[in-house]
Design a protein around this motif. Structure first.
Motif, PDB file in Angstrom:
ATOM      1  N   ASN A  71      -5.491   3.092  -9.519  1.00 26.72           N
ATOM      2  CA  ASN A  71      -4.852   3.105  -8.364  1.00 26.72           C
ATOM      3  C   ASN A  71      -3.470   2.648  -8.778  1.00 26.72           C
ATOM      4  OD1 ASN A  71      -6.949   3.784  -6.450  1.00 26.72           O
ATOM      5  ND2 ASN A  71      -7.643   1.806  -6.417  1.00 26.72           N
ATOM      6  N   TRP A  78       0.998  -1.174  -0.003  1.00 21.68           N
ATOM      7  CA  TRP A  78      -0.024   0.085   0.150  1.00 21.68           C
ATOM      8  C   TRP A  78       0.779   1.238  -0.079  1.00 21.68           C
ATOM      9  CZ3 TRP A  78      -4.597   2.088  -0.947  1.00 21.68           C
ATOM     10  CH2 TRP A  78      -4.726   3.413  -0.367  1.00 21.68           C
ATOM     11  N   ARG A 114       3.124   1.282  -3.261  1.00 24.16           N
ATOM     12  CA  ARG A 114       2.270   1.888  -4.501  1.00 24.16           C
ATOM     13  C   ARG A 114       2.190   2.944  -4.322  1.00 24.16           C
ATOM     14  NH1 ARG A 114       2.119  -1.457  -8.687  1.00 24.16           N
ATOM     15  NH2 ARG A 114       2.002  -2.992  -7.140  1.00 24.16           N
ATOM     16  N   GLY A 115       1.864   3.582  -3.227  1.00 25.22           N
ATOM     17  CA  GLY A 115       1.754   5.364  -3.072  1.00 25.22           C
ATOM     18  C   GLY A 115       2.991   5.920  -3.572  1.00 25.22           C
ATOM     19  N   LEU A 116       4.123   5.691  -2.896  1.00 26.35           N
ATOM     20  CA  LEU A 116       5.266   6.226  -3.535  1.00 26.35           C
ATOM     21  C   LEU A 116       5.520   6.162  -5.006  1.00 26.35           C
ATOM     22  CD1 LEU A 116       7.678   4.926  -0.467  1.00 26.35           C
ATOM     23  CD2 LEU A 116       7.262   7.150  -1.295  1.00 26.35           C
ATOM     24  N   ILE A 124       3.244   5.766  -7.320  1.00 28.69           N
ATOM     25  CA  ILE A 124       2.339   6.684  -7.998  1.00 28.69           C
ATOM     26  C   ILE A 124       3.021   7.994  -7.833  1.00 28.69           C
ATOM     27  CG2 ILE A 124       0.018   7.747  -7.961  1.00 28.69           C
ATOM     28  CD1 ILE A 124      -1.100   4.885  -6.884  1.00 28.69           C
ATOM     29  N   ARG A 125       3.475   8.404  -6.662  1.00 29.92           N
ATOM     30  CA  ARG A 125       4.018   9.896  -6.550  1.00 29.92           C
ATOM     31  C   ARG A 125       5.097  10.064  -7.479  1.00 29.92           C
ATOM     32  NH1 ARG A 125       0.696  13.692  -4.034  1.00 29.92           N
ATOM     33  NH2 ARG A 125       1.914  15.058  -3.098  1.00 29.92           N
TER      34      ARG A 125
END
Lengths: 365, 365
Positions: B259, B172, B175-177, B179-180
């Motif tokens: 996502n 989680w 994956r956020g990193l 995307i960033r």
């Protein structure tokens, strides 16, 4: 002032809200966390910036996120400990003293809890001299201290260490982590030695926040208008100048969450009906106050919206229609007005067209 | 096979695309990066899993992101080096051998570039036995190796280290990193010793990918249908069973970015017009193939959509209307079919209702 005690916390929270200029997160929440820790572990040693040991490993810390989320996603209390511990683990260095990265809001009080538990002194200083919405908006950054490594922690025990080329990239990545962590995180960054801290920090801002709280409570006791007592008090500090720039009623609030910030505008109808409305623009903090096209005050100078009766600063997330308010503006100290500083947190850095004219320094003032 | 040389890279890319089951990122891109490094630094030592030294520090690495983004955001080439270096810095441990976390796509080839530059051996094994879309979907995780610390790097030199309680949380946050970082990053995770690697890895998958490539090119030379040669070949490997489950024309593709993944469905009109269309569901990889409600194959078994003439696997991001394709399904080895493994990457883990029946093991087969 040599320590922050339980008795100081109420005043600190009041002062932190005013220095928070509408942002920085609700100081009440930080106060609760600090109170529990100080009650258990005792007062926190507060070290005047010029008395910091040159060789100390100093680390700045605080909360990151949208203030609107903080009031619904309360801290467990030890998130910051985890961020600082992760920073120590990754750098192999032990922290000797903490410094808030921000003066204002939750970030004046939250580091105190960790300091109490770890028996670490806190430097009476910070890296913003107020609250700002981005982690590159620091005097630390303006005067050459690298932001990284940045440790980011949440209440679930998730921790991340960020290494980037510059502070703006660190902000981008850490903000992404913060959003992924539910919109609120706790971070440690801008590690430096004590000698450096003396050169790059805004001095005296923890004790200033406590004194501001005392001025407000003193005025209330004497049934004076708090904003007037504050204007007089600031003139005696290194912030030097302050002014009541308007009074009125909140008539409109447009505020939404964008990319992890609270942004919007607030309209204040002045009591003197002949005057135009005052409009305050917001990005977590209050950025500018204008009236009929005239700039009353602009970032980095402080703009605080105070409850007219109690003198309590109303944070952006608690603004409501009908509130009767005084607008206090305060000029920031010299260290925050240099070209290096203004490049990071002057009006242009926020996309505002107004030139920065320090409060009380316009030609016609 | 004792080393991966320049001469193996074309076959490896072909085989990696087939093991990639539509995902894992375009192996051509990984091949370019590996080719440059091997041309400069020489072949990469490939160590059979059972010959790994028990005391080696093994680290898995690969690319993370949406395959659709990889083909537009090409790697600079040394992103993985930075992820591994950050992992070493943070843990204080030096890596002795690399293992791909995924067999398939860019992740079969990309670790080779780093291995060539650092003169590190690569274990002939991986943690997925194919490609999967999430970092917790690993045999490493199924059999108890912590995913963290996870190092995440991008092409700008940004690096982040993630520490979480479990692999799903690490996914989680990472994956956020990712995307960033623009939708594509390079990660190092699942550090373990050689003894552990032997217990928790899918063996032989790097050399398998190369052999698959050779089978395809051999069939093309002999003017045979590649899919038939592949079905025969897989029967001789530890994957044991494979089948041609359908042939037809791509008539519809519904695919979007959600996502950070590519998700959707592909419809294939069979050449035998009396048969129902085959529908393949996608989350980066091909997850299930159904025909008129009947399940032809389902994750974790491999489903690869092959160009009917060349035998090349068509990745999800390169699927186009009108392509004439063969559908190859391959049963995965036992280590990927245990209850621990299926809990992480069986049909339920992807929200599919079909029970998992290993290819060729249905009662009516």
């Amino acid at each position: 002032m040599e320590a922050v005690t339980l008795a100081d916390l109420d005043d600190l929270a009041v002062g932190a809200a005013i220095l928070g200029t509408g942002g920085g997160g609700d100081p009440y929440i930080g106060k609760l966390v600090a109170r529990a820790a100080i009650a258990e572990h005792g007062p926190v040693q507060l070290v005047p910036l010029d008395q910091a040991n040159d060789d100390w490993q100093v680390l700045s810390c605080g909360a990151m996120g949208a203030p609107t989320i903080l009031i619904e996603k309360l801290p467990q209390g030890e998130e910051m400990d985890q961020a600082v511990a992760a920073w120590e683990r990754c750098t192999g260095r032990a922290v000797d003293a903490l410094i808030p990265f921000e003066a204002g809001g939750v970030n004046s009080t939250a580091p105190l809890a960790l300091a109490a538990r770890r028996k670490l002194p806190v430097l009476d200083a910070d890296g913003m001299g107020r609250a700002f919405p981005r982690l590159e908006m620091e005097t630390f950054n303006a005067y050459g201290v690298p932001a990284c490594p940045v440790a980011v922690a949440d209440e679930k025990g998730n921790v991340s260490i960020v290494e980037t080329g510059d502070a703006a990239q660190a902000e981008w990545i850490a903000r992404g982590l913060t959003i992924r962590m539910g919109g609120q995180s706790y971070i440690a960054n801008y590690g430096m030695d004590g000698r450096t801290a003396k050169r790059v920090s805004v001095p005296g801002t923890v004790s200033l926040a406590i004194e501001i709280g005392r001025v407000v409570s003193g005025a209330k006791r004497r049934r004076e208008r708090p904003v007037e007592a504050l204007v007089s008090y600031f003139a005696t500090t290194h912030y030097e100048a302050a002014a009541l720039i308007g009074s009125g009623k909140v008539t409109d609030i447009a505020r939404r969450e964008v990319n992890g910030w609270s942004v919007g505008t607030v309209r204040i109808e002045t009591f003197d009906k002949e005057d135009a409305d005052i409009e305050v623009t917001i990005q977590n903090e209050n950025l500018s106050a204008t009236q009929g096209g005239r700039v009353l005050a602009v970032v980095p100078d402080l703009i605080s919206i105070l409850d007219r009766d109690t003198g309590a600063a109303i944070s952006t997330e608690r603004l409501r229609y009908g509130q009767r308010v005084d607008l206090l503006a305060v000029r920031v100290p010299e260290i925050m007005r240099t070209p290096e500083a203004l490049a990071l947190f002057g009006p242009k850095a926020f996309g505002l067209d107004h030139p920065y004219v320090p409060l009380g320094m316009a030609k016609d003032d």
